[in-house]
Design an enzyme around this catalytic site. Sequence first.
Site, PDB file in Angstrom:
ATOM      1  N   LYS A   1      -0.817  -4.529  -3.288  1.00 54.14           N
ATOM      2  CA  LYS A   1      -2.106  -4.000  -2.829  1.00 54.14           C
ATOM      3  C   LYS A   1      -2.260  -2.568  -3.344  1.00 54.14           C
ATOM      4  O   LYS A   1      -1.581  -1.656  -2.882  1.00 54.14           O
ATOM      5  CB  LYS A   1      -2.185  -4.012  -1.312  1.00 54.14           C
TER       6      LYS A   1
ATOM      7  N   SER B   1       0.804  -1.226   0.000  1.00 56.26           N
ATOM      8  CA  SER B   1       0.000   0.000   0.000  1.00 56.26           C
ATOM      9  C   SER B   1       0.832   1.269   0.000  1.00 56.26           C
ATOM     10  O   SER B   1       1.432   1.613  -1.006  1.00 56.26           O
ATOM     11  CB  SER B   1      -0.959  -0.024   1.194  1.00 56.26           C
TER      12      SER B   1
ATOM     13  N   ASP C   1       9.260   5.861 -10.598  1.00 55.05           N
ATOM     14  CA  ASP C   1       8.754   6.547 -11.783  1.00 55.05           C
ATOM     15  C   ASP C   1       9.472   7.875 -12.032  1.00 55.05           C
ATOM     16  O   ASP C   1       9.680   8.276 -13.181  1.00 55.05           O
ATOM     17  CB  ASP C   1       7.248   6.778 -11.663  1.00 55.05           C
TER      18      ASP C   1
END
Length: 748
Positions: free
Chosen positions: A494, A469, A480
């Site tokens: 998740k 999470s 990224d």
Amino acid sequence: MKKHTLLATMSLALVTAYAGAAQADKAADAPMKPAAQQTQAALWASRVLSRYHYKATPLDDAMSEKIFDRYFKSLDGEKLFFTQADIDSFSKEKTRLDDAINSENLQTPFAIYNLYQQRFADRMAYARELLKSKFDFTQDESYQFDREKADWPKTEAEVKDLWRKRVKNDWLRLKLAGKDDKSIRETLDKRYENYVTRSRKLNNEDVFQIFMNAYAMSIEPHTNYLGPRASENFDIAMRLSLEGIGAVLQNRDEYTVIREIVPGSPAGLSNKLKVGDRIVGVAQGDSDKFTDVLGWRIDDVVQLIRGPKDSTVKMQVLAADAGPDGKPYVLSLVRKKISMEEQSAKKTILEVKDGAVKRRVGVISLPTFYQDWDARRKGDKDYKSATRDVARLLGELKKEKVDNVLIDLRNNGGGSLTEAVELTGLFIDRGPVVQQRNAEGRVEVESDNVPGLAWEGPVGVLINRGSASASEIFAAAIQDYGRGLIIGEPSFGKGTVQTLVNLDRFGQSDKSRFGELKMTIAQFFRINGGTTQLRGVTPDIKLAATSDADSFGESSYDNALPYTQVKPAVYIPAGELKEIVPILDKKHEARVAKDKDYQYLLDDINYVKKQRKDNVVSLNETVRRKERDQQEARAKLREQRLAAGPSPDDPIQVADAKDALNKAIAAKPANPRAAQRQTNQVRGAIHTDDGLQGDERSLSAELEAEKAAKNAKDVLLNEAVHILADEVSVLRTDTRLASRVLPYVGDK
């Protein structure tokens, strides 16, 4: 502020806190019955779940069947108590549980539980009866230790044979550990008796919570029902503080025992309570009317001891070294706010030799993304926050002139969405961090809007299967943006957001206590448009995977949400790591190929994988002794390796945060029981089995074993530090590459 969480599961520290509820002295054999507020809570919960859940699913016959199956598995996951005939006896109710909830009549789920209690008592009685007989350990038979995917036993004879093998295996484990028949019989008889005792301490709130979670988790894995006390403890875990005395409690032989004392707490400052002392009575304020808590469940004792700040609690305490007839003394303590520092961010510095110089890597271990929501809402300037703590530690590491920083998120199961975004903001200069899509399909972007960076240098993130999470949001954003290296094994997977819905808002009275729903309301997506759902975050450089992806992680759930994508957000990468990753990966592979400790770890992982795959143990003593001898030989090799001392290339701990790294290993994961079980299986691959369970060892032996495990060499962390040291070396020697990989640093 949105009180949204990203936890797969939150494990609660026992600083006078734990979930559940019971009256220890209730009539053990009285059938369980639902309370009126529970039937009402079930109805309101169903209305919320069927309308407002991200995967809104009607409560109908199809859902009823799912609840029915999951409820039985929740009660008897290893299929050792019920028979197929027991399941069939309730077959008519399989499509009627929706009607039961809607009509506020929960007699059926409670009847199922009452049958379970009866079967539980029957199996334990049979197990204890078997102890009077003798086992033949020359037979060639085996015991299946994981029966989660097995069929229900078809007959009483079949389930009795399962228990015969289970008891035989328990006996053989103790026999191989050197115990004689008399002590084995006594140990196991007490063990099975304790199983029954603990079972009888459950009450209707426990039963209701099990049933409601069977419903909630039939929609998707991360939706849960939290009973009133579980809800309170979830909040404690998120804010990392509570009001109490600062003692970690544990049940042992019907006593409530002091397991740990929090430094600086009322318990610690009293200088009277010691580890091993037993609390036998509790009174409030100036009252001398003590409640006898002998035989009580731990959470009920906790509830008596916990209370408002500055109030007084009195305890009758039996010293650790006092006999059963010893006289308890009375201790009065004033409750204070207790900070659960064990779960706070911590730092240390590790050094790696690089020719004539040393590369200093600052390591910050973060067990959870915590935030004291209420304190922040009220304007408290010192509210507890993971981001604030990490920012402070980064400032300290800057002053200590570290070359690189590693954020250790292993077994960090998530927490506050706000914290995930703000923590990312410490490493990027404004920009989107994560995207959310709600049930209506609307996509919102959560961004870091604070200019500047708390750390401009190179950074790495260490993850494992227990990183979930919020951990995945942070790691994915760092990846990224090209801001840092992701190291470890693929994360949990998740990609959903939960919110807490207080069911008391639907009550007719201020005294209603319906509990809360932790309900999935959105799915989060990376800024590149992908999601971590199912797939998790894939590391740039992979380390040995200690977990089993088939049994642990989002992909192991049969009703997990699918992988999907949305449009990428508009963002400007901060760096480009594609050129440097192959260089570092090649160095990593060459190093671990010569690292004996790393190769031992791989051997242990493969050994445990084979055990999981085989899923059986022999009940033949000769075969098991041979296996034990092999285990001891493995353990001896490891001991010889440790006795030889650390390698000259091993990172050396030089910072003030002693034991912080080892404590990070024990951080609570997304699915704390599953993740820790898998970690322990790997660690246990080199240890000889003593046949005992935790509470059957002395408290001092248990604490000593935990200390030894925490102080064990952290092979994966050491390698991650080596990788970041390699990165510094490469960046320092190739300024052109450095300008592309890390524009913030350039040729510094």
